[in-house]
Design an enzyme around this catalytic site. Structure first.
Site, short mmCIF file in Angstrom:
data_model
loop_
_atom_site.label_atom_id
_atom_site.label_comp_id
_atom_site.label_asym_id
_atom_site.label_seq_id
_atom_site.Cartn_x
_atom_site.Cartn_y
_atom_site.Cartn_z
N PRO A 1 7.48 -0.48 5.11
CA PRO A 1 6.38 -0.64 4.15
C PRO A 1 5.08 -1.09 4.81
O PRO A 1 5.09 -1.66 5.90
CB PRO A 1 6.90 -1.72 3.20
CG PRO A 1 7.85 -2.52 4.03
CD PRO A 1 8.49 -1.55 4.98
N VAL A 2 3.96 -0.82 4.11
CA VAL A 2 2.63 -1.22 4.57
C VAL A 2 2.00 -2.12 3.51
O VAL A 2 2.04 -1.81 2.32
CB VAL A 2 1.72 0.01 4.81
CG1 VAL A 2 0.36 -0.43 5.36
CG2 VAL A 2 2.38 0.99 5.76
N LEU B 1 0.81 -1.22 0.00
CA LEU B 1 0.00 0.00 0.00
C LEU B 1 0.84 1.27 0.00
O LEU B 1 0.39 2.32 -0.44
CB LEU B 1 -0.92 0.01 1.23
CG LEU B 1 -1.96 -1.12 1.32
CD1 LEU B 1 -2.68 -1.06 2.66
CD2 LEU B 1 -2.96 -1.01 0.17
N ASP C 1 2.16 14.72 15.40
CA ASP C 1 2.34 14.67 13.95
C ASP C 1 1.00 14.50 13.26
O ASP C 1 0.82 13.65 12.38
CB ASP C 1 3.28 13.52 13.56
CG ASP C 1 3.79 13.67 12.11
OD1 ASP C 1 3.74 14.79 11.58
OD2 ASP C 1 4.23 12.66 11.53
#
Length: 729
Positions: A455-456, A448, A566
């Site tokens: 990473p996802v 994704l 954030d």
């Protein structure tokens, strides 16, 4: 349910003979039905003077815990009684101790039958001439006790006024309605303590409740129509289940999964779902009840002979009475209350006049011998001095400056990291094999995106549930912090926080498994022409309010009081209904409730969303998130990104632009043309006004997120004029 685990037809006769809790059990029956004129008798072995009940239990339950009790507040006395279905189709208990106990007094039919179904529902039904069921006249599921079975309802029948709710037993021996009730309010489960809200599950969405974990065998049902409003659940084939509300406010299922643990909301720590309580002026949160053997040669200061009160009630009364030092139940069956005002010394082995009481004390160690306190003090001093000694030794080995920095870094890490891994494993641990299978071995097709943590990947569990997997890069410092932070954040559950389903730790692999958000991030939708079509004005308002409520929960209502640090569009995920979920807590920090601000040399976040006091001096507080929310609000209203101040002298800076239009009286020009609507003009201008209040240059002048939530909800509340924000020059 599988037939091998279903409720047995023999249960009715068994309970008639032995559910009085402790007596003999010697009768049996070989049928699941009673026809008109038939009955089930009590056993002849019953002992005189005991009180008896009719109920149902699982035959597979070795503890014989009753899932339903018919006459919970009308126990039967005497030795001669029968459960009968008379010739008119009326189901009743006939006994020598008084008038019959009738179940279907308003609904009866001569051609009827009473049947115990495999579901545990005891039903009286009218029959057609061919023996098929014509109409249900009465059913035990319409009168729940303390247990919710699959297929049972919690809620209300709007046509008949029938209310389905649970009521706890007074205690394990007395099944009469006790301290706690559990209801369905149309969106969530609500537990009440003597009529006052005690705990709520959070809104039911997707696969579960906000503030409750559950086993994955369940399928939830929520119905709201003109006839009824109710919640129910079912289970996978072959599974057995019961949800039990106990006498201490515990709510759990067959597998021991806790929806709410006993006494969870009795103190003033902020557990998810607990209702706000104001403590007495004489108590602090470290006060608690301890069961102690004490020397007691006198009588209690006060007694209450109300047999509807249980231990939980006695402790609540004592807790709120500043002169009360100890309490206990009064009668041998655990009902009634007695209270003491004097401090009672702890008993020693062999002392006379010993009695076990529930004593209120401000320390678990009260009553320890003097030498125990000396040992504790010595150990505490040693542990306090050890890190100082280590740091001084390191500083003496050459590079003193580097040694000091290392120690400071260690102390900073201890203060700023939300937690280590020892006390946060309250979510499911997945195996590496299961995650690899779900993500097709981390294939590129399932990828994704990628962040600072790694990473996802998108995946699908064997249950069919879609997930998002964050795979920690081994060289990622941000990812390491996020791994531990997010596992702790999982305890802070709210409908506007992304839900952590579990994690994976195997070898050097560190992964976080989340619920999958099909509409990706707000950034992916808001700044893309095709995506903006999904964001009409009402949807944007819902997103704004959801983010505000999530932040307010983190700041004020979560157990840890968290500052995100954030907040930005890429960290707002959208579920299939476009509800916002705050994500990415890698830079989040616990913020002490009594502290006004914290200073750090490690400034993290995203340019354009950081307030000046943080970006320039490293000073952050809850007002840091408020500023970021204001920037986010301007972006949502305008569909434009905020460009940080830089060499372009403010060109493209959304805050500059918004302030300029405000001063000119032309704020409406900021609104995305695609959503401008004459009927929503006032609301649009109000959102811009709130945003400018949030991005004021001075942190003290910005509202809190609680105030933001209030003014977003109260559309008529007056707003002060904003002072200038930090402007690009």
């Amino acid at each position: 349910m599988g037939s091998s685990e279903c409720l047995s037809s023999a249960i009715l006769s068994l309970i008639l003979s032995c559910v009085w809790l402790g007596g003999p059990c010697s009768c049996s029956a070989g049928t699941d039905s009673i026809k008109p004129g038939e009955g089930l008798p009590f056993s002849e072995n019953l002992l005189p003077g005991h009180r008896h009940l009719l109920g149902i239990w699982y035959t597979s339950d070795v503890n014989n815990k009753k899932v339903w009790v018919a006459n919970r507040d009308k126990p039967i006395s005497g030795t001669n009684a029968n459960l009968m279905l008379d010739g008119n189709g009326t189901l009743m208990i006939i006994h020598s101790g008084g008038d019959p106990i009738v179940f279907n007094s308003n609904q009866a039919s001569g051609n009827s039958i009473a049947t115990l179904l495999d579901s545990g529902n005891f039903v009286v039904a009218a029959l057609n001439t061919d023996g098929s069921v014509k109409q249900t006249l009465w059913e035990s599921f319409d009168d729940p006790t303390d247990t919710l079975l699959p297929g049972m309802k919690l809620g209300i029948n709007l046509k008949t006024g029938q209310n389905w709710s649970l009521a706890s037993w007074i205690n394990e021996q007395v099944p009469a309605p006790g301290t706690f009730t559990l209801e369905w309010n149309g969106t969530q489960l609500v537990m009440k303590r003597r009529g006052d809200i005690y705990w709520s599950s959070g809104i039911l969405k997707d696969l579960g409740f906000e503030f409750a974990t559950h086993h994955n065998i369940y399928y939830f049902i929520s119905v709201c129509n003109d006839n009824e409003i109710y919640f129910s659940y079912s289970v996978q084939d072959g599974a057995i289940s019961k949800w039990v509300l106990n006498s201490r406010g515990g709510f759990f299922d067959t597998y021991g999964t806790l929806f709410a643990k006993e006494d969870m909301c009795d103190r003033y720590d902020k557990y998810p779902g607990c209702a706000m309580q104001e403590p007495p002026t004489c108590r602090t949160r470290d006060y608690q009840f301890m069961k102690q053997s004490v020397l007691n040669s006198g009588y209690p200061s006060l007694m209450n002979i109300d047999t509807s009160l249980g231990l939980s009630d006695c402790q609540a009364i004592c807790w709120n009475n500043c002169s009360c030092t100890a309490c206990n139940t009064l009668f041998t069956n655990g009902t009634g209350c007695q209270f003491w005002r004097d401090k009672l010394p702890r008993a020693q082995v062999g002392d006379a006049n010993q009695e076990e009481l529930y004593v209120l004390s401000s320390s678990e160690d009260i009553g320890k011998p003097w030498w125990i306190w000396i040992i504790i003090l010595v150990v505490a001093v040693f542990l306090f001095m050890l890190p100082v000694f280590c740091c001084s030794q390191r500083n003496s080995r050459g590079d003193g400056k580097m040694g000091k920095t290392s120690c400071e870094r260690r102390k900073s890490s201890t203060a700023n990291t939300l937690s280590d891994s020892k006390d946060i494993d309250n979510v499911k641990q997945f195996s590496l094999v299961s995650v690899m299978t779900a993500t097709n071995n981390f294939s590129d097709e399932n990828k994704l995106g990628k962040g600072g943590f790694g990473p996802v990947y998108k995946g699908k569990l064997s249950t069919g549930q879609e997930i998002a997997v964050k795979r920690l890069s081994r060289d990622s410092e941000q990812g390491s912090a996020q791994f531990y932070n997010e596992r702790l954040i999982a305890k802070q559950q709210h409908r506007n926080l992304v839900r952590l389903l579990g994690y994976c730790i195997e070898g050097e692999e560190r992964m976080l498994i989340y619920e999958f958000m099909p509409n990706r991030s707000l950034e992916d939708v808001l700044f893309v022409p095709a995506g903006r079509k999904m964001l009409d004005w009402n949807t944007r308002c819902n997103i704004i309010e959801g983010i505000a409520q999530g932040l307010d929960y983190l700041h004020k209502h979560s157990r840890l009081n968290i500052v995100h640090r954030d907040l930005k569009t890429s960290n707002i995920l959208l579920d299939h209904d476009m509800n916002p979920k705050i994500s990415d807590f890698g830079t989040a920090r616990i913020f002490e409730p009594n502290a006004s601000e914290v200073k750090t040399n490690n400034i993290v976040g995203t340019p354009g969303f950081m307030p000046p006091e943080y970006a320039m001096w490293g000073v952050y507080s809850q007002k840091t998130d408020v500023y970021s929310f204001g920037v986010l609000l301007l972006e949502i209203v305008s569909s434009k990104m905020n460009i940080p101040c830089g060499s372009n002298d403010g060109a493209g800076n959304l805050i500059n632009h918004a302030w300029k239009l405000w001063g000119e009286g032309n704020s409406l020009e900021l609104v995305d043309q695609a959503v401008r609507d004459p009927h929503s003009t006032t609301q649009m201008l109000r959102c811009i006004h709130i945003a400018l209040l949030c991005v004021q240059n001075s942190a003290e002048e910005r509202p809190t997120m609680s105030q933001v939530c209030s003014i977003l909800t109260n559309k008529t509340e007056g707003l002060p004029n904003p002072n200038p924000p930090p402007l690009c020059t």
